[in-house]
Design an enzyme around this catalytic site. Structure first.
Site, short mmCIF file in Angstrom:
data_model
loop_
_atom_site.label_atom_id
_atom_site.label_comp_id
_atom_site.label_asym_id
_atom_site.label_seq_id
_atom_site.Cartn_x
_atom_site.Cartn_y
_atom_site.Cartn_z
N ALA A 154 30.33 68.06 -25.76
CA ALA A 154 29.21 68.91 -25.37
C ALA A 154 29.59 69.96 -24.32
CB ALA A 154 28.07 68.04 -24.83
N ASN A 235 35.16 57.82 -26.99
CA ASN A 235 34.45 59.08 -27.19
C ASN A 235 35.31 60.25 -26.73
OD1 ASN A 235 31.39 58.54 -27.98
ND2 ASN A 235 32.03 56.92 -26.58
N ASP A 294 26.80 58.07 -18.20
CA ASP A 294 26.96 59.44 -18.69
C ASP A 294 25.58 60.07 -18.90
OD1 ASP A 294 28.36 61.72 -19.38
OD2 ASP A 294 28.67 61.13 -21.47
N LEU A 328 26.75 64.69 -29.86
CA LEU A 328 26.14 63.92 -28.80
C LEU A 328 26.37 64.60 -27.46
CD1 LEU A 328 27.04 60.23 -29.75
CD2 LEU A 328 24.78 61.29 -29.80
N SER A 329 25.37 64.53 -26.59
CA SER A 329 25.43 65.21 -25.31
C SER A 329 24.99 64.27 -24.20
CB SER A 329 24.53 66.46 -25.33
OG SER A 329 24.59 67.13 -24.10
#
Length: 390
Positions: A154, A235, A294, A328-329
């Site tokens: 992101a 990730n 996160d 995904l952010s």
């Protein structure tokens, strides 16, 4: 109020109807605290002839070390990666709100940003002790901009950077100073990264490997240069492969310097990491696991469009994406939710996991007993204790 006559005059608080985490076990007994320090009740009674000045009923909750979140991008509408004249008030709001989720110290995290954002924001986030006003600030986590374009996730591509020939001076010019910095995430395959790792480590800054396409050999070289952490394992990195496991392979590498331990963050929000992957990582290297949220500024706000630095984020249910994409952010799960999900995914009992999540964030286990510092959401230290219900 930490010791001597001042601490002796402080009121004695007795926590009742609670389960206490001690040595990895949950014990049903009361806990006595004075001036932020855990007391031996027998010595208190027989040597000082004192009883509790105040009793607090914990309602059957676990009284556990406070959680440490070393990767949190904001929350409750506060975006740490957006410059303003009063960044401190936003940090204070997040610090106050995360206490109710068991977090007693944290690293405000900035994602890849323009240089002017770093220069304006970083001086406004000093290290700060926790207390009734909120969780303590351990220092800033800088995630980017020295990361892989391929695994940027992101992070906005327009603001990514590579190291110039005079690499460490380039780092200083980018961030505008490192006085308030605790962690830097970078991609070790970038040119000149090893000299940067050595320079940051020499300043006492933790170097974390992430957003990277590094193979295992490059990752091992980074650890040999001083890196000690991995940003959100699995990730934004190469997937595990049996011929070259990449950064993931550090969990079982036999090429780490003697006495060097690698720690790794994991987002156990039920979205970022499959339960099987959580179990694999924990069973391979249990003492290195550090749960992180996160969390993005949308934490606590619900569905809709929000920000993450220079990006617009769309929240739908339990998931946050870069708006208009399937990238995904970050997460919208608070730390206590991540702990509960991890317990469910791994089948661990709460005592052993709480001991890990409360201590691993600072890179080592802590045994709490009489005479040690405590940290309740209402006390003034940053080691970390508070009531949680699991």
């Amino acid at each position: 109020m930490r010791g001597g006559q001042g601490a002796a005059r402080a009121p004695v608080i007795q926590f009742t109807n609670c389960r206490i985490l001690r040595g990895g076990a949950l014990l049903r007994e009361d806990l006595w605290v004075r001036g932020g320090r855990i007391l031996d009740p027998e010595k208190l009674f027989f040597e000082e002839r004192r009883v509790a000045d105040e009793q607090r009923d914990c309602g059957g909750c676990i009284l556990a070390p406070g959680f440490i979140d070393v990767q949190i991008n904001g929350g409750f509408g506060v975006d740490f990666s957006q410059a303003s004249e009063d960044v401190g008030s936003g940090v204070a709001l997040v610090a106050r709100r995360i206490l109710s989720h068991g977090v007693t110290s944290f690293c405000p995290t900035l994602v890849t940003s323009p240089l002017e954002v770093y220069h304006k924001v970083l001086p406004q986030i000093p290290v700060k002790s926790g207390g009734p006003h909120g969780a303590g600030v351990l220092g800033v986590h800088l995630e980017g901009p020295f990361i892989s374009r391929e695994k940027r996730g992101a992070h906005p591509e327009a603001h990514l950077r590579s190291f110039e020939a005079d690499a460490f001076q380039d780092v200083l010019a980018t961030y505008g100073g490192l006085d308030n910095v605790r962690i830097v995430t970078l991609a070790p395959e970038l040119g000149h990264s090893q000299e940067v790792i050595r320079a940051l480590t020499a300043l006492g800054i933790c170097v974390s490997l992430g957003h990277s396409v590094a193979d295992l050999g490059t990752a091992e070289e980074a650890v040999q240069s001083g890196a000690t952490f991995i940003t959100h394992l699995f990730n934004a990195m190469l997937p595990f492969h049996h011929r070259d496991p990449g950064i993931v392979g550090l969990l079982t590498s036999d090429r780490l310097p003697a006495g060097r331990h690698i720690f790794y963050g994991m987002i156990a929000d039920g979205i970022h990491t499959n339960p099987a992957a959580l179990r694999i990582a924990h069973r391979a290297h249990p003492k290195g696991l550090v749960l992180v949220t996160d969390a993005v500024p949308a934490l606590g706000l619900g569905n809709g469009r929000h920000t993450l630095g220079q990006q617009e984020v769309e929240v739908d249910g339990l998931t946050a994406y870069v708006a208009g994409t399937n990238t995904l952010s970050g997460s919208i799960a608070p730390m206590d939710t991540c702990v509960r999900h991890f317990l469910q995914a791994t089948g661990m009992w709460p005592g052993s996991r709480l001991q890990e999540v409360a201590s691993a964030g600072e890179g080592g286990a802590n045994q709490q007993g009489a005479g040690t510092q405590s940290d309740w959401p209402w006390s003034h230290s940053t080691q970390g204790w508070g009531p949680v219900r699991l």
